[in-house]
Design a protein around this motif. Sequence first.
Motif, PDB file in Angstrom:
ATOM      1  N   LYS A 454      26.898  32.070  89.832  1.00 57.43           N
ATOM      2  CA  LYS A 454      27.044  31.910  88.374  1.00 57.43           C
ATOM      3  C   LYS A 454      27.681  30.825  88.059  1.00 57.43           C
ATOM      4  CE  LYS A 454      27.114  37.108  88.131  1.00 57.43           C
ATOM      5  NZ  LYS A 454      27.845  38.375  87.862  1.00 57.43           N
ATOM      6  N   LYS A 455      28.828  30.303  88.389  1.00 59.78           N
ATOM      7  CA  LYS A 455      29.761  29.393  88.068  1.00 59.78           C
ATOM      8  C   LYS A 455      28.984  27.849  88.570  1.00 59.78           C
ATOM      9  CE  LYS A 455      33.980  31.252  87.230  1.00 59.78           C
ATOM     10  NZ  LYS A 455      35.471  31.343  87.422  1.00 59.78           N
ATOM     11  N   ILE A 456      28.374  27.686  89.559  1.00 62.42           N
ATOM     12  CA  ILE A 456      27.645  26.403  90.293  1.00 62.42           C
ATOM     13  C   ILE A 456      26.371  26.250  89.962  1.00 62.42           C
ATOM     14  CG2 ILE A 456      27.544  25.017  92.164  1.00 62.42           C
ATOM     15  CD1 ILE A 456      30.369  25.099  91.085  1.00 62.42           C
ATOM     16  N   TYR A 457      25.644  27.256  90.173  1.00 64.76           N
ATOM     17  CA  TYR A 457      23.989  27.385  90.173  1.00 64.76           C
ATOM     18  C   TYR A 457      23.678  27.564  88.623  1.00 64.76           C
ATOM     19  CZ  TYR A 457      24.612  27.682  95.298  1.00 64.76           C
ATOM     20  OH  TYR A 457      25.125  27.605  96.609  1.00 64.76           O
ATOM     21  N   GLY A 458      24.376  28.592  87.881  1.00 66.73           N
ATOM     22  CA  GLY A 458      24.030  28.915  86.650  1.00 66.73           C
ATOM     23  C   GLY A 458      22.933  30.007  86.652  1.00 66.73           C
ATOM     24  N   GLY A 459      23.142  30.865  87.892  1.00 67.33           N
ATOM     25  CA  GLY A 459      22.124  31.931  87.932  1.00 67.33           C
ATOM     26  C   GLY A 459      22.857  33.315  87.301  1.00 67.33           C
ATOM     27  N   ASP A 460      22.133  34.255  87.472  1.00 66.75           N
ATOM     28  CA  ASP A 460      22.681  35.728  86.755  1.00 66.75           C
ATOM     29  C   ASP A 460      23.244  36.369  87.932  1.00 66.75           C
ATOM     30  OD1 ASP A 460      21.643  34.945  84.231  1.00 66.75           O
ATOM     31  OD2 ASP A 460      19.659  35.742  84.401  1.00 66.75           O
ATOM     32  N   GLY A 461      22.785  36.202  89.107  1.00 62.87           N
ATOM     33  CA  GLY A 461      23.214  37.250  90.099  1.00 62.87           C
ATOM     34  C   GLY A 461      22.808  36.938  91.531  1.00 62.87           C
ATOM     35  N   VAL A 462      22.815  37.866  92.287  1.00 59.86           N
ATOM     36  CA  VAL A 462      22.468  38.013  93.720  1.00 59.86           C
ATOM     37  C   VAL A 462      21.649  38.967  94.155  1.00 59.86           C
ATOM     38  CG1 VAL A 462      23.145  37.112  95.987  1.00 59.86           C
ATOM     39  CG2 VAL A 462      24.437  36.643  94.098  1.00 59.86           C
ATOM     40  N   ILE A 509      19.907  34.418  93.159  1.00 58.05           N
ATOM     41  CA  ILE A 509      19.732  33.913  94.333  1.00 58.05           C
ATOM     42  C   ILE A 509      19.511  35.009  95.471  1.00 58.05           C
ATOM     43  CG2 ILE A 509      20.885  32.792  96.069  1.00 58.05           C
ATOM     44  CD1 ILE A 509      20.021  30.812  94.230  1.00 58.05           C
ATOM     45  N   HIS A 510      18.585  34.849  96.323  1.00 60.27           N
ATOM     46  CA  HIS A 510      18.264  35.889  97.274  1.00 60.27           C
ATOM     47  C   HIS A 510      18.889  35.521  98.992  1.00 60.27           C
ATOM     48  CE1 HIS A 510      15.664  38.847  99.451  1.00 60.27           C
ATOM     49  NE2 HIS A 510      15.680  37.988 100.405  1.00 60.27           N
ATOM     50  N   ILE A 511      19.500  36.242  99.158  1.00 63.12           N
ATOM     51  CA  ILE A 511      20.363  36.134 100.577  1.00 63.12           C
ATOM     52  C   ILE A 511      19.641  37.028 101.535  1.00 63.12           C
ATOM     53  CG2 ILE A 511      22.601  36.412 101.933  1.00 63.12           C
ATOM     54  CD1 ILE A 511      24.077  35.316  99.422  1.00 63.12           C
ATOM     55  N   ARG A 512      19.115  36.363 102.696  1.00 64.80           N
ATOM     56  CA  ARG A 512      18.451  37.169 103.756  1.00 64.80           C
ATOM     57  C   ARG A 512      19.447  37.567 104.796  1.00 64.80           C
ATOM     58  NH1 ARG A 512      16.443  31.695 104.849  1.00 64.80           N
ATOM     59  NH2 ARG A 512      16.703  31.204 107.094  1.00 64.80           N
ATOM     60  N   GLU A 513      20.353  36.907 105.178  1.00 58.92           N
ATOM     61  CA  GLU A 513      21.366  37.225 106.070  1.00 58.92           C
ATOM     62  C   GLU A 513      22.529  36.354 106.150  1.00 58.92           C
ATOM     63  OE1 GLU A 513      20.680  36.060 110.316  1.00 58.92           O
ATOM     64  OE2 GLU A 513      18.576  35.394 109.622  1.00 58.92           O
ATOM     65  N   PHE A 514      23.577  36.636 106.715  1.00 55.14           N
ATOM     66  CA  PHE A 514      24.979  36.075 107.039  1.00 55.14           C
ATOM     67  C   PHE A 514      25.097  35.695 108.555  1.00 55.14           C
ATOM     68  CE2 PHE A 514      25.574  38.272 103.064  1.00 55.14           C
ATOM     69  CZ  PHE A 514      26.167  37.625 102.115  1.00 55.14           C
ATOM     70  N   VAL A 515      25.740  34.576 108.539  1.00 51.37           N
ATOM     71  CA  VAL A 515      26.052  34.275 109.951  1.00 51.37           C
ATOM     72  C   VAL A 515      27.878  33.904 109.920  1.00 51.37           C
ATOM     73  CG1 VAL A 515      25.976  32.413 111.714  1.00 51.37           C
ATOM     74  CG2 VAL A 515      23.967  32.862 110.296  1.00 51.37           C
ATOM     75  N   PRO A 516      28.437  34.720 110.795  1.00 53.34           N
ATOM     76  CA  PRO A 516      29.810  34.541 110.916  1.00 53.34           C
ATOM     77  C   PRO A 516      30.203  33.348 111.819  1.00 53.34           C
ATOM     78  CG  PRO A 516      29.055  36.110 112.335  1.00 53.34           C
ATOM     79  CD  PRO A 516      27.913  35.762 111.803  1.00 53.34           C
TER      80      PRO A 516
END
Length: 557
Positions: A454-462, A509-516
Amino acid sequence: MSDIEIAQKNEEEEMLPVRQIAEKIGLQDSDIELYGDYKAKVKLAALKNRSVPKNHKLILVTSINPTPAGEGKSTVTIGLGDALNQLNKQTIIALREPSLGPVMGIKGGATGGGYAQVVPMEDINLHFTGDMHALTSANNTLAALIDNHIQQGNELDIDQRRISWKRALDINDRALRNVVIGLGGPFQGVPREDGFNITVASELMAILCLATSITDLKQRIAKIVIGYTHKKQPVTVADLKVQGAIAMLLKDALKPNLVQTLEHTPTFIHGGPFANIAHGCNSILATTAALKLADYTVTEAGFGADLGAEKFLDIKVPKLGKHPDAVVIVATVRALKYNGGTALSDLQTENIQALEQGFVNLKRHIQNMQQYGLPVTVSINEFVSDTPAEIKRLQELCHELGVTAVETKVWADGSKGGLTLAKAVLASLEQPVTYHALYDNNSAITDKVATIVKKIYGGDGVEYDTKALRQIKTFTENGWDKLPVCMAKTQYSFTDDPKKLGAPEHFKIHIREFVPDLGAGFIVALTGNVLTMPGLPKKPAALNMDISEDGVITGLF
């Protein structure tokens, strides 16, 4: 002349022995390890007992969303450092190391261009001091030790279906994204699916760039999660008891590399994580060395400010212990026209309307950097196709935002072409700084991601895939949720779709997975279709490269 021809002419006639470059910043022969006459590594012991001068100024150079060829951020960084030295401001430059992926691909190297370059250009863009090879070897040694552990009885009960550690190679090779290993019978290993990352996207690269000592390096390596057991418990390098062996392979790579610009400005080039799939900043050790040995440090963060600069400010700064005192955003007329809808083939034609439409991209980047409490200057990196009317209009648009925008001609004129920018940056350093991080690391993973979007990309959500939602739950249960988030996203857009240029609104923004990446100390969020092993273009830059019988290289930009 081409970049390489300019560099080669200088190397033959004017390059100083690196001993003299070291002497300029107070380093003795005993403080450095020579790699030939013009490259050296700085011993960690030489920096240990030095402190950062109280009034030292750190300048961060970033950019707008680029065209595929890039907008000259490294060139401006180098030219600005040279110009500051021309103004008698003792300055050191800190850059990342080039990867063979873009060198052989389309984007090019990372040594600047024209008369704002670091040298020896060919060495730096190719094998340099072997850091990339060391990282690749260390990465693949760990991979071999994992597979050997499974082959030799699997005492840790590692589930070969849930091994997350990939092999690495420092070249774009799409054929290695997904592979099957261990075929050929029981003596050839346990068959399983595997894959390759490009070396600069590996966790070991991030660790090298964030480590502060051999001990810290070893501790970070020990925390790497390589996979999970059949009971879905994480397995770390510490469990394998090989952190010492892997750290040993990186003992020389950990030392910052010292070279020079065409105008003999001392330059540290160390570490090379991509900013679209990693954190995009040179090493803590190199930046710290510059901070300790000069009055001004000019450094850069990869790709646009939505990627490299955000990660510099939210991931690197807390570990560096020093925030930038000023930010320079590199913009080009051609990239703004590209963001305004102009086709790549038409960028050389004057188009004020497209420039105005594309300015929204620069405007968002300016506002993003200002919300960190940092003063901003815009560098208009000049290209021969730019017209006076386009330059004037761009300056007017920046002025309406209360931001100084200066034309920068360092490619053509070296430091002389950067004096106006240097003076503008020095003026910005007089402005008050109220730096603050974008988010609190103690907040939930979803809150941190949403804040960036929201603050950097200007998007609405995830939007999250089911796999990503499961991972959030697991990471939280394991206590990994208090780490910063490193967003892996296309560099061409504020969105996760490279075709949506300008400053889009009302998107997710679409998040498909996370990597720790626990060793690095952050969690990577893979968005859209971003790849950790890029591919080569239809006509890679390698097609233009050659070497003569007497060793003269041509076609390297």
